[in-house]
Design an enzyme around this catalytic site. Sequence first.
Site, PDB file in Angstrom:
ATOM      1  N   ASP A 164       0.824  -1.207   0.000  1.00  0.00           N
ATOM      2  CA  ASP A 164       0.000   0.000   0.000  1.00  0.00           C
ATOM      3  C   ASP A 164       0.862   1.263   0.000  1.00  0.00           C
ATOM      4  O   ASP A 164       1.820   1.359   0.770  1.00  0.00           O
ATOM      5  CB  ASP A 164      -0.859  -0.028   1.278  1.00  0.00           C
ATOM      6  CG  ASP A 164      -1.963   1.012   1.278  1.00  0.00           C
ATOM      7  OD1 ASP A 164      -2.859   0.905   0.431  1.00  0.00           O
ATOM      8  OD2 ASP A 164      -1.914   1.916   2.132  1.00  0.00           O
ATOM      9  N   HIS A 192     -10.330  -1.774  -5.394  1.00  0.00           N
ATOM     10  CA  HIS A 192     -11.306  -1.324  -4.395  1.00  0.00           C
ATOM     11  C   HIS A 192     -11.354   0.197  -4.247  1.00  0.00           C
ATOM     12  O   HIS A 192     -12.150   0.699  -3.461  1.00  0.00           O
ATOM     13  CB  HIS A 192     -10.956  -1.968  -3.053  1.00  0.00           C
ATOM     14  CG  HIS A 192      -9.613  -1.514  -2.558  1.00  0.00           C
ATOM     15  ND1 HIS A 192      -8.434  -1.873  -3.180  1.00  0.00           N
ATOM     16  CD2 HIS A 192      -9.267  -0.688  -1.537  1.00  0.00           C
ATOM     17  CE1 HIS A 192      -7.421  -1.301  -2.550  1.00  0.00           C
ATOM     18  NE2 HIS A 192      -7.898  -0.576  -1.554  1.00  0.00           N
ATOM     19  N   ASP A 193     -10.475   0.908  -4.926  1.00  0.00           N
ATOM     20  CA  ASP A 193     -10.461   2.381  -4.836  1.00  0.00           C
ATOM     21  C   ASP A 193     -11.066   3.047  -6.064  1.00  0.00           C
ATOM     22  O   ASP A 193     -11.105   4.277  -6.148  1.00  0.00           O
ATOM     23  CB  ASP A 193      -9.018   2.898  -4.711  1.00  0.00           C
ATOM     24  CG  ASP A 193      -8.366   2.554  -3.383  1.00  0.00           C
ATOM     25  OD1 ASP A 193      -9.097   2.338  -2.401  1.00  0.00           O
ATOM     26  OD2 ASP A 193      -7.130   2.513  -3.345  1.00  0.00           O
TER      27      ASP A 193
HETATM   28  O1  TEU Z   1      -4.741   3.948  -1.560  1.00  0.00           O
HETATM   29  C1  TEU Z   1      -3.870   5.026  -1.746  1.00  0.00           C
HETATM   30  C2  TEU Z   1      -4.390   5.985  -2.652  1.00  0.00           C
HETATM   31  O2  TEU Z   1      -3.665   6.512  -3.457  1.00  0.00           O
HETATM   32  C3  TEU Z   1      -5.819   6.219  -2.532  1.00  0.00           C
HETATM   33  O3  TEU Z   1      -6.111   6.721  -1.295  1.00  0.00           O
HETATM   34  C4  TEU Z   1      -6.237   7.139  -3.525  1.00  0.00           C
HETATM   35  O4  TEU Z   1      -5.672   8.387  -3.298  1.00  0.00           O
HETATM   36  C5  TEU Z   1      -7.700   7.256  -3.444  1.00  0.00           C
HETATM   37  O5  TEU Z   1      -8.273   6.022  -3.212  1.00  0.00           O
HETATM   38  C6  TEU Z   1      -8.204   7.768  -4.731  1.00  0.00           C
HETATM   39  O6  TEU Z   1      -9.532   7.955  -4.558  1.00  0.00           O
HETATM   40  C7  TEU Z   1      -4.406   2.992  -0.655  1.00  0.00           C
HETATM   41  C8  TEU Z   1      -5.528   1.994  -0.511  1.00  0.00           C
HETATM   42  O7  TEU Z   1      -5.709   1.338  -1.726  1.00  0.00           O
HETATM   43  C9  TEU Z   1      -6.741   2.703  -0.022  1.00  0.00           C
HETATM   44  O8  TEU Z   1      -7.850   1.858   0.032  1.00  0.00           O
HETATM   45  C10 TEU Z   1      -6.430   3.275   1.334  1.00  0.00           C
HETATM   46  O9  TEU Z   1      -7.502   4.042   1.771  1.00  0.00           O
HETATM   47  C11 TEU Z   1      -5.167   4.127   1.322  1.00  0.00           C
HETATM   48  O10 TEU Z   1      -4.105   3.530   0.615  1.00  0.00           O
HETATM   49  C12 TEU Z   1      -4.672   4.363   2.720  1.00  0.00           C
HETATM   50  O11 TEU Z   1      -4.160   3.180   3.238  1.00  0.00           O
END
Ligand code: TEU
Length: 541
Positions: A197, A319-320
């Site tokens: 991550d 998932h993002d």
């Molecule tokens: O995501 C990092 C990240 O770049 C995201 O937060 C991105 O900025 C955002 O989702 C865009 O909408 C990782 C994980 O994949 C995410 O689920 C976590 O929330 C985040 O890190 C923090 O751990």
Amino acid sequence: METWWKEQAVYQIYPMSFCDSNGDGMGDIPGIISKLPYLKSLGVGILWLSPVYRSPGEDNGYDISDYCDIDPKFGTLSDMDELIQKARELGLRIVMDLVINHTSSAHAWFQKSRRREAPYEDFYIWRDGKGKRPPNNWTSFFGGGAWAFDEVRGQYYLHLFAKGQPDLNYRNPAVIEAVERVMDFWLARGVSGFRCDVINLLWKDSLKNGFPKGALVGSEYYIGRPGCHALLQRFRREVLSRYDCFTVGETVLVSPKKARALTDPDRGELDMVFSFEHMDADCFLVKWLPRKFKAQRLFRSLVKWQKALPWNAVYFENHDQGRSVSRFGDGSPAAAKAMLTLLLTLRGTPFVYQGEELGMTNFDFAGMEDIRDVESKNMVPTLKKLGLNDKQIFARMKRASRDNARTPMQWTAGPQAGFTEGTPWIKVNGNHVTLNAQAEEGDPDSVLNWFRTLMAYRNGSEILKQGRFRLISREKSWIKIERRLGNERVTVAVNWSSKEAKLPLVGRPVLSTHGTRVLDCRLQPWEAVILEEPPQNGSEK
Ligand code: TEU
């Protein structure tokens, strides 16, 4: 072939939303175990689990309070051992999410750190404020400032993400050692690697004020700094190299040049990275600033990255991100099939996200009350500051909220899509009545069965697994690529639109999303076709 992680496709499981075995509305590890035969039937070889560690769940498990235990909502450590074992029996490997830029504020390290207990005093990035103001002007990925004041310690701590996700201090060797012990703990238990991550943010060069106009103030001091490369080399040397495993880095705002360095086998850092550029095909750098999707933009970025690196991860969903078929297509099963065809025929390790193999779509949210995601909620004040009203904010949420990807996996047409017998933690998409795995099982033309067909073809094709990539042509709404190994070639043509496309097609069509076809140099709306060409120069292999 070089290594298993270059041969096999990865399937990402979002455990909260995959399968609930005990009716508490939350997916769990026994639920995953019960679906192993389904996962095996897909033809993928590696399962990546989003976090299942102990966590208060402020950021759905990306806020970890104990790295060496499983959260009771997901099961127990012995359930996890069973999953690893049963998966292995089926020839499937398990990869875990490694979230080490930050912990949860509920982690014992943070609790001790805020009380200045040895040896945890400097596990996090603590600073005094400037008068009543935080130590610098950095902003958080989730909107607002990146510092929070802790009453117990009387100092501010840095959190690049939510308030409950304090950043670890990698200038402290004890932190590095603690994190290495975590990696070792899971690798020794039989996991086959990590999805790392926000791994390019670990090292903060300085805590000076950032350039104030950026979207992410301060990021010039912590994205992809040399100190981060050194840390990754150390992790490889000290821990990873002792196991048969791989790492894929989630690397925020990474450039092709940086990605090359991060994945250069001679430097020994990561095996591949997730780049983000192609996710901008329908927005300006951040998803909250939308623009009309253009297939050309997507193709251009994909091709650029195909050419830039000898090997990399390839993905359209996680998932993002909103569902690809809704963002980059018209939401139809035909579009889903066309997209999967390109995904699985590009060069690299393909990553498929749960439900993508069914063509799952964005969520039919009714209002803000349906939204669970901390990022979405935290963004509301920021979007308000930009002058958006409630209606406009909700429209952006529908388009870009991470919850679009987080609705429960649609197994059946029954209550709660067969995901749970209880009340799901987030609503099920109403379209599960028609769009679900069970219905697709029985339909030879379904997205699911197309995915299986593609996977079987890919698994049997050395050309698709190893071959070089070449762009033949990319037009406004179609793309044609070639993969070549020795003098053998496979061509893939994808019509990325709901209109017929005319284009030159040469070779023997071996697979088409639209069934058996004769070559007439026309592609139906959203048709994708794989063509094999006879060996060149007349020489047979
Ligand atoms: O995501 C990092 C990240 O770049 C995201 O937060 C991105 O900025 C955002 O989702 C865009 O909408 C990782 C994980 O994949 C995410 O689920 C976590 O929330 C985040 O890190 C923090 O751990």
